[in-house]
Design an enzyme around this catalytic site. Structure first.
Site, PDB file in Angstrom:
ATOM      1  N   HIS A  25      10.485 -20.310 -16.121  1.00 60.29           N
ATOM      2  CA  HIS A  25      10.644 -19.443 -17.386  1.00 60.29           C
ATOM      3  C   HIS A  25      12.011 -19.700 -17.970  1.00 60.29           C
ATOM      4  CE1 HIS A  25       6.774 -17.333 -16.399  1.00 60.29           C
ATOM      5  NE2 HIS A  25       7.225 -17.799 -15.009  1.00 60.29           N
ATOM      6  N   HIS A  76      10.564 -13.217 -12.898  1.00 57.43           N
ATOM      7  CA  HIS A  76       9.994 -14.540 -13.490  1.00 57.43           C
ATOM      8  C   HIS A  76      11.179 -15.469 -13.940  1.00 57.43           C
ATOM      9  CE1 HIS A  76       9.515 -11.852 -16.953  1.00 57.43           C
ATOM     10  NE2 HIS A  76       9.751 -12.973 -17.631  1.00 57.43           N
ATOM     11  N   LEU A 102       6.005  -7.493 -11.510  1.00 55.41           N
ATOM     12  CA  LEU A 102       6.557  -6.678 -12.457  1.00 55.41           C
ATOM     13  C   LEU A 102       6.567  -5.156 -12.324  1.00 55.41           C
ATOM     14  CD1 LEU A 102       5.359  -8.954 -15.633  1.00 55.41           C
ATOM     15  CD2 LEU A 102       7.775  -9.021 -14.504  1.00 55.41           C
ATOM     16  N   ASN A 122      12.259  -7.957 -26.314  1.00 55.87           N
ATOM     17  CA  ASN A 122      12.023  -9.073 -27.227  1.00 55.87           C
ATOM     18  C   ASN A 122      10.734  -9.263 -27.722  1.00 55.87           C
ATOM     19  OD1 ASN A 122      10.137 -10.055 -25.128  1.00 55.87           O
ATOM     20  ND2 ASN A 122      11.864 -11.344 -23.985  1.00 55.87           N
ATOM     21  N   HIS A 155       8.102 -19.013 -22.766  1.00 59.14           N
ATOM     22  CA  HIS A 155       7.749 -18.172 -21.322  1.00 59.14           C
ATOM     23  C   HIS A 155       6.814 -19.091 -20.805  1.00 59.14           C
ATOM     24  CE1 HIS A 155       6.873 -14.303 -19.244  1.00 59.14           C
ATOM     25  NE2 HIS A 155       6.012 -15.112 -18.961  1.00 59.14           N
ATOM     26  N   ARG A 197      -2.873  12.924  13.479  1.00 55.61           N
ATOM     27  CA  ARG A 197      -1.671  13.177  12.582  1.00 55.61           C
ATOM     28  C   ARG A 197      -0.802  14.217  13.003  1.00 55.61           C
ATOM     29  NH1 ARG A 197      -4.380  17.517   7.982  1.00 55.61           N
ATOM     30  NH2 ARG A 197      -5.953  18.496   9.851  1.00 55.61           N
ATOM     31  N   SER A 242      -1.167  17.973   4.422  1.00 53.55           N
ATOM     32  CA  SER A 242      -2.150  17.210   5.104  1.00 53.55           C
ATOM     33  C   SER A 242      -1.996  16.028   5.939  1.00 53.55           C
ATOM     34  CB  SER A 242      -3.284  16.717   4.153  1.00 53.55           C
ATOM     35  OG  SER A 242      -3.695  17.807   3.345  1.00 53.55           O
ATOM     36  N   GLU A 262       1.964   7.058  -5.542  1.00 50.78           N
ATOM     37  CA  GLU A 262       1.970   6.345  -4.124  1.00 50.78           C
ATOM     38  C   GLU A 262       2.615   5.039  -4.276  1.00 50.78           C
ATOM     39  OE1 GLU A 262      -0.848   7.748  -5.666  1.00 50.78           O
ATOM     40  OE2 GLU A 262      -1.620   9.144  -4.296  1.00 50.78           O
ATOM     41  N   PHE A 290      -5.562   5.634   0.281  1.00 51.93           N
ATOM     42  CA  PHE A 290      -4.586   5.508  -1.069  1.00 51.93           C
ATOM     43  C   PHE A 290      -3.525   4.398  -0.805  1.00 51.93           C
ATOM     44  CE2 PHE A 290      -6.202  10.120  -1.838  1.00 51.93           C
ATOM     45  CZ  PHE A 290      -7.109   9.660  -2.452  1.00 51.93           C
ATOM     46  N   ASP A 334     -14.979  15.016   2.558  1.00 48.46           N
ATOM     47  CA  ASP A 334     -14.555  14.407   1.338  1.00 48.46           C
ATOM     48  C   ASP A 334     -15.497  13.268   0.968  1.00 48.46           C
ATOM     49  OD1 ASP A 334     -12.758  16.300   0.428  1.00 48.46           O
ATOM     50  OD2 ASP A 334     -11.172  15.463   1.827  1.00 48.46           O
ATOM     51  N   HIS A 352     -12.566   9.062   0.005  1.00 50.17           N
ATOM     52  CA  HIS A 352     -11.716   9.355   0.866  1.00 50.17           C
ATOM     53  C   HIS A 352     -11.895   8.705   2.403  1.00 50.17           C
ATOM     54  CE1 HIS A 352     -10.656  11.797  -2.652  1.00 50.17           C
ATOM     55  NE2 HIS A 352      -9.545  12.685  -1.621  1.00 50.17           N
ATOM     56  N   ARG A 362      -7.543  12.831  11.122  1.00 47.78           N
ATOM     57  CA  ARG A 362      -7.257  14.303  10.802  1.00 47.78           C
ATOM     58  C   ARG A 362      -7.938  15.103  11.828  1.00 47.78           C
ATOM     59  NH1 ARG A 362     -11.341  17.563   8.531  1.00 47.78           N
ATOM     60  NH2 ARG A 362     -10.698  19.061   7.314  1.00 47.78           N
TER      61      ARG A 362
HETATM   62  C1  TPP Z   1       2.327  -7.224 -11.605  1.00 45.32           C
HETATM   63  C2  TPP Z   1       2.658  -8.546 -12.413  1.00 45.32           C
HETATM   64  N1  TPP Z   1       1.417  -8.721 -13.216  1.00 45.32           N
HETATM   65  C3  TPP Z   1       1.521 -10.107 -13.851  1.00 45.32           C
HETATM   66  C4  TPP Z   1       2.417 -10.933 -13.799  1.00 45.32           C
HETATM   67  C5  TPP Z   1       2.498 -12.267 -14.320  1.00 45.32           C
HETATM   68  N2  TPP Z   1       3.575 -12.299 -15.526  1.00 45.32           N
HETATM   69  C6  TPP Z   1       4.762 -12.978 -15.277  1.00 45.32           C
HETATM   70  S1  TPP Z   1       5.786 -12.494 -16.426  1.00 45.32           S
HETATM   71  C7  TPP Z   1       4.781 -11.960 -17.443  1.00 45.32           C
HETATM   72  C8  TPP Z   1       4.960 -11.468 -18.896  1.00 45.32           C
HETATM   73  C9  TPP Z   1       6.046 -10.515 -18.841  1.00 45.32           C
HETATM   74  O1  TPP Z   1       6.583 -10.246 -20.156  1.00 45.32           O
HETATM   75  P1  TPP Z   1       8.050  -9.793 -20.379  1.00 45.32           P
HETATM   76  O2  TPP Z   1       8.172  -8.765 -19.448  1.00 45.32           O
HETATM   77  O3  TPP Z   1       8.123  -9.583 -21.918  1.00 45.32           O
HETATM   78  O4  TPP Z   1       8.779 -11.307 -20.038  1.00 45.32           O
HETATM   79  P2  TPP Z   1       9.352 -12.020 -21.099  1.00 45.32           P
HETATM   80  O5  TPP Z   1       8.408 -12.648 -21.984  1.00 45.32           O
HETATM   81  O6  TPP Z   1      10.335 -11.296 -21.858  1.00 45.32           O
HETATM   82  O7  TPP Z   1       9.848 -13.178 -20.348  1.00 45.32           O
HETATM   83  C10 TPP Z   1       3.486 -11.809 -16.726  1.00 45.32           C
HETATM   84  C11 TPP Z   1       2.160 -11.175 -17.103  1.00 45.32           C
HETATM   85  C12 TPP Z   1       3.421 -10.318 -12.864  1.00 45.32           C
HETATM   86  N3  TPP Z   1       4.541 -11.192 -12.464  1.00 45.32           N
HETATM   87  N4  TPP Z   1       3.556  -9.448 -12.117  1.00 45.32           N
END
Ligand code: TPP
Length: 676
Positions: free
Chosen positions: A33, A73, A123, A192, A268, A365, A392, A418, A444, A476, A480, A527
């Site tokens: 990238h 990335h 991300l 951006n 990208h 627990r 719990s 979580e 969860f 539950d 659960h 539990r």
């Molecule tokens: C949880 C997650 N979902 C999807 C991706 C795949 N992915 C990598 S970069 C990206 C887009 C990110 O956009 P942005 O944060 O604006 O980055 P930029 O375009 O500025 O490089 C995605 C969907 C990932 N890395 N993590």
């Protein structure tokens, strides 16, 4: 003018060095990238050249600033920076971007590249890690600093993009950071306007500055992310606000410098291509061949001299602290090193013997809470918390002190969050000085799952406490009742999943998780009450091997033999079936298997001694059956069977459910007879 002619390199040349390295490395790999590094080059310059306090010669210096690239990335940004400032990351590694066994993998990975603080790429999670790191700094500072002795005093900086902002975890983590008033956390939003599918207006219309203001953050909006001085001023303003985390919203152009592709999603996730690389070189005035950086640029980027000075001045500070407070200094050093107190082994041994002697029948627990109570008093690094289920999951103990805004403590009320809870726990573990444990219901764990995976990938000592396992929670109902979770957590490479059967196994599981320095653990508890099982001292010792003979074949029996493997609440069922079968002349060995991965790490001779070849086997666990086939053989194997549940549960009192799903002594007896 080309970069190489200037005696002292300019800011523009420094930023363009990042651009060149990023585009050339991505071009060489034909993957990666380039857009984000090219767009964030000036922001990175302002932070790394003017503010970041670190020492390339020692990436582990305790009081260094932490830097997290949550938009991982764009890893070439971090690799370029680490190389330029003088970490042990030679240019050959940048040439080798994304190749097998390089130090420059696709995304930043902790433990692979010197200077990388956390593995990022999923991300939003790096951002939550950063919140955990900033929390660790704040808590350690309150615990260890003394007037005139600020031995813990650093910032946590995190870069994030639109993707991080869109992820729900950013809400969870930002909300907590605001509530906790983490004033030394500074986030940079790379605004951006572009993500993979194009311009984000179609799917991201939040007013991000106001969103973060609502969380209690100090926000600076509309910073020109290509104006180094503007970013520099914003960083200074952020540093001046000490009672709120800061968000610096920087407007940037993705891929800046690429004349035809900048500002579009085409920079990208793809190399620029030969033509555009050449056009970029011309546009930014970069005449150097790929991977060649003029010395003048290196000279201005280098953080080696300054880093060595920063570290040595901290060393002096710490020496003064040690002179004034020798015990506290030794404790700080121990905590940062991740060593357990010398007394820990004896505390564990005493507690295990006490639990064995007490012979209590309680829910595991509760047994877990007893273990926390026994261990936590002597382990100030143990920091607990729960996602709004403390009453719990019993993650608190008599010494729990809740962390509030700006105050110290050892217990975190995460609210119903979580995923952030787990990623923040990872951040605490990454920072050092803490062993985090966090709890919720087992079902969860799915909400947190990627953070568990990251804990495993990063080999972190994070402890995930999950109660209300399986159908034993009763009324539950299926939402659960975690029938698939134990098995699915076991599938995460490197994750130790403990499902203890009574107070003693629970104590052993807790001790193992705490002692496991390079890997996370999930501790699964019931539990409902689980019958105490009496054992000899050597059998108690064997629990730590993950699987062991709890009750052996009757040596006097000459009849058929079988092994029953069981975990957790089903161990007592296995013992009941053993008794019933003995009356019919069938000799049964019960193998308790609280942690399959630990069992698998034992030597082959031990494993074979526990699970002898050629003896029919039945596995019993109130969960999905597939996992147990590795121990009992395929479905068409006439000498192996699993008593489990391959559907979702039902709502009913627990005893009714166990009967309904076949978890009765009679049914286990029947299963054993079926494999003889
Ligand atoms: C949880 C997650 N979902 C999807 C991706 C795949 N992915 C990598 S970069 C990206 C887009 C990110 O956009 P942005 O944060 O604006 O980055 P930029 O375009 O500025 O490089 C995605 C969907 C990932 N890395 N993590």
């Amino acid at each position: 003018m080309t970069a190489s002619t200037a005696a002292v390199a300019t800011d523009a040349e420094l930023a363009n060095a990042i651009r060149a390295l990023a585009m050339d490395a991505v071009e060489a790999a034909k993957s990666g990238h380039p857009g984000m590094p090219m767009g964030m080059a000036e922001i990175a310059l302002a932070l790394w050249n003017r503010h970041l306090r670190h020492n390339p010669a020692n990436p582990h210096w305790p009081d260094r600033d932490r830097f997290v690239l949550s938009n991982g990335h764009g890893s070439m940004l971090q690799y370029a920076l680490l190389h330029l400032v003088g970490y042990d990351l030679p240019i050959s590694e940048l040439r080798n971007f994304r190749q097998l066994h390089s130090k420059t993998p696709g995304h930043p990975e902790v433990g692979v590249t010197p200077g990388v603080e956390t593995t990022s790429g999923p991300l939003g999670q790096g951002f939550a890690n950063a919140v955990g790191m900033a929390l660790a700094e704040s808590l350690l500072a309150q615990e260890f600093n003394a007037p005139g002795h600020a031995i813990v005093d650093h910032h946590t900086y995190v870069f994030m993009g639109d993707g991080c902002m869109m992820e729900g975890i950013s809400h969870e983590a930002a909300s907590l950071a605001g509530t906790w008033k983490l004033g030394k956390l500074v986030a940079f939003y790379d605004d951006n306007g572009i993500s993979i599918d194009g311009r984000v207006q179609g799917w991201l219309t939040d007013d991000t500055p106001r969103r973060f203001e609502a969380y209690g953050w100090h926000v600076i909006a509309n910073i020109d992310g290509h104006d180094v001085n503007a970013v520099d001023a914003a960083i200074k303003a952020a540093q001046a606000v000490t009672d709120k985390p800061s968000l610096l919203c920087c407007k940037t152009v993705i891929g800046k410098g690429a004349p035809n592709k900048a500002g579009t999603e085409h920079v990208h996730g793809a190399a620029l291509g030969e033509k555009e690389v050449a056009a970029t070189r011309a546009a930014i005035g970069w005449s150097n061949p790929p991977f060649e950086i003029p010395q003048a640029i290196y000279d201005r980027w280098s953080a080696r001299e300054c880093g060595a000075m920063l570290e040595s001045s901290w060393d002096e500070k710490f020496a003064a602290y040690r002179a004034a407070f020798p015990e506290r200094a030794a404790e700080f050093a121990r905590r940062i090193a991740g060593d357990l107190p010398a007394t820990f082994d004896s505390v564990v041994a005493r507690f295990e013997s006490a639990q064995a002697a007490k012979g209590e029948t309680v829910a595991t627990r509760k047994a877990s809470q007893q273990a926390i109570e026994a261990f936590a008093a002597g382990l100030p690094e143990l920091i607990g918390g729960s996602a709004d289920l403390t009453g719990s999951v019993f993650t608190n103990w008599s010494g729990s002190k809740v962390v509030a805004a700006g105050t110290s403590g050892n217990y975190l009320n995460f609210g119903v969050r979580e995923f952030a809870m787990s990623a923040i726990a990872n951040g605490l573990a990454l920072h050092g000085g803490f062993i985090p444990y966090v709890g919720t219901f087992l079902t969860f764990s799915d909400y947190a799952r990627n953070a568990l995976r990251m804990a495993s990938l990063m080999k972190l000592r994070s402890i995930f406490v999950y109660t209300h396992d399986s159908i034993g929670l009763g009324e539950d109902g299926p939402t659960h009742q975690s029938v698939e979770h134990a098995s699915s957590l076991r599938l995460i490479p490197g994750m130790d999943v403990w499902r203890p059967c009574d107070t003693v196994e629970s104590a052993v599981a807790w001790a193992a998780a705490i002692e496991r320095r390079h890997g996370p653990s999930c501790l699964l508890f019931t539990r409902q009450n689980c019958a105490f099982v009496a054992r000899t001292p050597s059998t108690v010792d064997a629990i730590a091997r993950g699987g062991y003979v709890l009750a052996d074949f009757d040596p006097s029996s000459t009849g058929a033999r079988a092994v029953i493997l069981a975990t957790g609440s089903e161990v007592s069922l296995a013992l009941g079936a053993r008794d019933a079968l003995a009356k019919e002349g069938v000799a049964v060995r019960v193998v308790s298997m609280p942690c399959t991965s630990v069992f698998e790490r034992q030597d082959a001779a031990y494993r074979a001694s526990v699970l002898p070849a050629g003896v029919p086997r039945v596995a019993v666990e109130a969960g999905v059956t597939a996992f147990w086939r590795r121990y009992v053989g395929a479905e068409d194997d006439p000498h192996g069977a699993v008593v489990g549940i391959d559907t979702f549960g039902e709502s009913a009192p627990a005893p009714v459910l166990f009967k309904h799903f076949g978890f009765t002594v009679d049914n286990v007896v029947k299963a054993v007879k079926g494999v003889l």
